[in-house]
Design a protein around this motif. Structure first.
Motif, short mmCIF file in Angstrom:
data_model
loop_
_atom_site.label_atom_id
_atom_site.label_comp_id
_atom_site.label_asym_id
_atom_site.label_seq_id
_atom_site.Cartn_x
_atom_site.Cartn_y
_atom_site.Cartn_z
N GLU A 116 -42.04 -42.19 40.40
CA GLU A 116 -43.03 -43.21 40.07
C GLU A 116 -42.75 -44.43 40.93
OE1 GLU A 116 -42.50 -46.38 38.46
OE2 GLU A 116 -40.36 -46.07 38.39
N TRP A 117 -43.80 -45.16 41.22
CA TRP A 117 -43.64 -46.43 41.92
C TRP A 117 -44.91 -47.24 41.69
CZ3 TRP A 117 -46.92 -48.48 45.51
CH2 TRP A 117 -47.84 -47.60 46.07
N GLU A 118 -44.77 -48.54 41.86
CA GLU A 118 -45.93 -49.42 41.78
C GLU A 118 -45.58 -50.82 42.23
OE1 GLU A 118 -47.12 -51.04 37.85
OE2 GLU A 118 -45.83 -49.44 37.14
N THR A 119 -46.62 -51.59 42.37
CA THR A 119 -46.45 -53.00 42.70
C THR A 119 -46.41 -53.78 41.39
OG1 THR A 119 -47.64 -52.70 44.77
CG2 THR A 119 -47.41 -54.98 43.95
N VAL A 120 -45.36 -54.57 41.23
CA VAL A 120 -45.17 -55.37 40.03
C VAL A 120 -44.85 -56.79 40.47
CG1 VAL A 120 -43.86 -55.66 37.89
CG2 VAL A 120 -44.21 -53.37 38.82
N HIS A 121 -45.71 -57.74 40.14
CA HIS A 121 -45.45 -59.15 40.46
C HIS A 121 -45.21 -59.37 41.94
CE1 HIS A 121 -44.91 -59.00 36.19
NE2 HIS A 121 -43.73 -58.45 36.28
N ILE A 122 -46.02 -58.80 42.80
CA ILE A 122 -46.00 -58.91 44.27
C ILE A 122 -44.91 -58.10 44.95
CG2 ILE A 122 -47.12 -61.20 44.17
CD1 ILE A 122 -44.59 -62.41 45.36
N HIS A 123 -44.03 -57.46 44.23
CA HIS A 123 -43.01 -56.60 44.84
C HIS A 123 -43.23 -55.17 44.37
CE1 HIS A 123 -40.94 -60.14 46.22
NE2 HIS A 123 -40.92 -60.62 45.00
N ARG A 124 -42.66 -54.23 45.10
CA ARG A 124 -42.78 -52.83 44.70
C ARG A 124 -41.46 -52.34 44.12
NH1 ARG A 124 -45.48 -49.80 49.63
NH2 ARG A 124 -44.14 -51.21 50.79
N TYR A 125 -41.59 -51.48 43.12
CA TYR A 125 -40.45 -50.89 42.44
C TYR A 125 -40.72 -49.40 42.31
CZ TYR A 125 -39.23 -55.61 40.90
OH TYR A 125 -38.90 -56.94 40.85
N GLY A 126 -39.68 -48.60 42.30
CA GLY A 126 -39.88 -47.17 42.13
C GLY A 126 -38.60 -46.47 41.71
N THR A 127 -38.79 -45.29 41.13
CA THR A 127 -37.67 -44.44 40.72
C THR A 127 -37.65 -43.24 41.65
OG1 THR A 127 -37.95 -45.11 38.42
CG2 THR A 127 -36.67 -43.11 38.82
N LEU A 180 -40.76 -64.97 25.31
CA LEU A 180 -40.75 -64.40 26.67
C LEU A 180 -41.05 -65.47 27.70
CD1 LEU A 180 -42.62 -61.00 26.18
CD2 LEU A 180 -40.21 -61.32 26.76
N LEU A 181 -42.07 -66.27 27.44
CA LEU A 181 -42.45 -67.32 28.39
C LEU A 181 -41.33 -68.35 28.55
CD1 LEU A 181 -46.17 -67.82 27.33
CD2 LEU A 181 -45.31 -66.78 29.44
N GLU A 182 -40.71 -68.74 27.44
CA GLU A 182 -39.60 -69.70 27.51
C GLU A 182 -38.44 -69.13 28.33
OE1 GLU A 182 -38.70 -70.58 23.42
OE2 GLU A 182 -40.59 -71.65 23.12
N ARG A 183 -38.12 -67.87 28.13
CA ARG A 183 -37.02 -67.24 28.87
C ARG A 183 -37.31 -67.20 30.38
NH1 ARG A 183 -35.40 -61.96 25.24
NH2 ARG A 183 -34.86 -63.07 23.32
N LEU A 184 -38.54 -66.86 30.73
CA LEU A 184 -38.89 -66.80 32.15
C LEU A 184 -38.79 -68.17 32.81
CD1 LEU A 184 -41.93 -64.34 32.20
CD2 LEU A 184 -39.65 -63.96 33.17
N LYS A 185 -39.23 -69.20 32.10
CA LYS A 185 -39.14 -70.55 32.65
C LYS A 185 -37.69 -70.97 32.84
CE LYS A 185 -43.56 -72.09 30.85
NZ LYS A 185 -44.27 -72.85 29.84
N LYS A 186 -36.83 -70.66 31.86
CA LYS A 186 -35.41 -71.01 31.96
C LYS A 186 -34.72 -70.27 33.10
CE LYS A 186 -34.56 -72.12 27.12
NZ LYS A 186 -33.90 -71.69 25.89
N ARG A 187 -35.14 -69.01 33.32
CA ARG A 187 -34.53 -68.19 34.37
C ARG A 187 -34.73 -68.82 35.73
NH1 ARG A 187 -35.93 -61.90 34.25
NH2 ARG A 187 -37.79 -62.50 35.37
N SER A 190 -41.51 -67.95 41.70
CA SER A 190 -42.41 -69.02 42.11
C SER A 190 -43.50 -69.17 41.04
CB SER A 190 -43.06 -68.67 43.46
OG SER A 190 -43.95 -67.57 43.28
N GLU A 191 -44.29 -70.22 41.17
CA GLU A 191 -45.39 -70.44 40.22
C GLU A 191 -46.37 -69.27 40.26
OE1 GLU A 191 -46.94 -72.33 37.13
OE2 GLU A 191 -45.25 -73.15 38.24
N GLU A 192 -46.63 -68.76 41.45
CA GLU A 192 -47.53 -67.60 41.60
C GLU A 192 -46.96 -66.36 40.90
OE1 GLU A 192 -49.25 -64.62 45.07
OE2 GLU A 192 -48.30 -66.50 45.66
N GLU A 193 -45.67 -66.11 41.09
CA GLU A 193 -45.03 -64.97 40.43
C GLU A 193 -45.05 -65.13 38.91
OE1 GLU A 193 -41.69 -63.30 43.52
OE2 GLU A 193 -41.37 -65.30 42.70
N MET A 194 -44.83 -66.34 38.42
CA MET A 194 -44.86 -66.59 36.98
C MET A 194 -46.25 -66.27 36.40
SD MET A 194 -42.11 -67.62 35.38
CE MET A 194 -42.72 -68.58 34.01
#
Length: 184
Positions: free
Chosen positions: A67-78, A124-131, A135-139
């Motif tokens: 499997e593979w796909e584009t997630v948040h502008i990057h690609r990931y796969g197994t 979830l949103l609070e954790r992502l902001k703290k991390r 970028s703003e676009e990725e968020m």
């Protein structure tokens, strides 16, 4: 057995999986491939196989991904080779994949046990902001995808809570160990 653990970004699945593997060294980790940049503390071949766009494209054309796909502008796969290596060795394999990837793995490997790590959207949103690693676009893209991923949890065999509470990660890891032990 194949234990596919998934969650929206910020749910803590990677933290939980690392702790699970520390406490249960008999489990093996399926290392995914990605085109995103390596984060501080990550290691090639341990956390991910970090590939260039061209390397990823070549593996797609060669049919190397389960499997593979584009997630948040990057690609990931197994990689199929990662899965087959552990199936042939009779080891229990733990996956850390996004929700859509988890569903794709289940289509190919029907015996896979699907586990969703659940956290309230606001947390979830609070954790992502703290991390502060996107970028703003990725968020923005992560938020849009988060809503879709949460709706998919009904397709999973188990849902494990990792909301912000005392010992939340410890409790989630304990729950995961109980689930895995049911299959051993």
């Amino acid at each position: 057995m194949l234990f596919v653990i998934s969650a929206p970004s910020g749910a803590g699945k990677t933290t939980i999986i690392k702790e699970l593997l520390r406490e249960a060294p008999e489990l093996e980790f399926s290392v995914s491939a990605t085109t995103r940049k390596m984060r501080e503390g990550e290691q090639q071949g341990k956390d991910y196989y970090f590939l260039t766009e061209e390397e990823f494209d070549k593996k797609i054309k060669e049919g190397k991904f389960a499997e593979w796909e584009t997630v948040h502008i990057h690609r990931y796969g197994t990689l199929k080779s990662e899965i087959e290596k552990y199936i042939n060795s009779k080891c229990n394999l733990v996956f850390d994949v996004d929700v859509k990837g988890a569903l794709s793995i289940k289509k190919l490997y029907h015996e896979a046990i699907m586990i969703f790590i659940d956290v309230p959207t606001k947390q979830l949103l609070e954790r992502l902001k703290k991390r502060n690693t996107e970028s703003e676009e990725e968020m923005k893209k992560r938020y849009e995808r988060m809503e879709l991923e949460i709706k998919e949890k009904e397709h999973f065999d188990y849902v494990v809570d990792n909301s912000d509470k005392p010992d939340g990660v410890k409790i989630a890891v304990s729950e995961l160990k109980k689930i895995i032990n049911r299959y051993n």
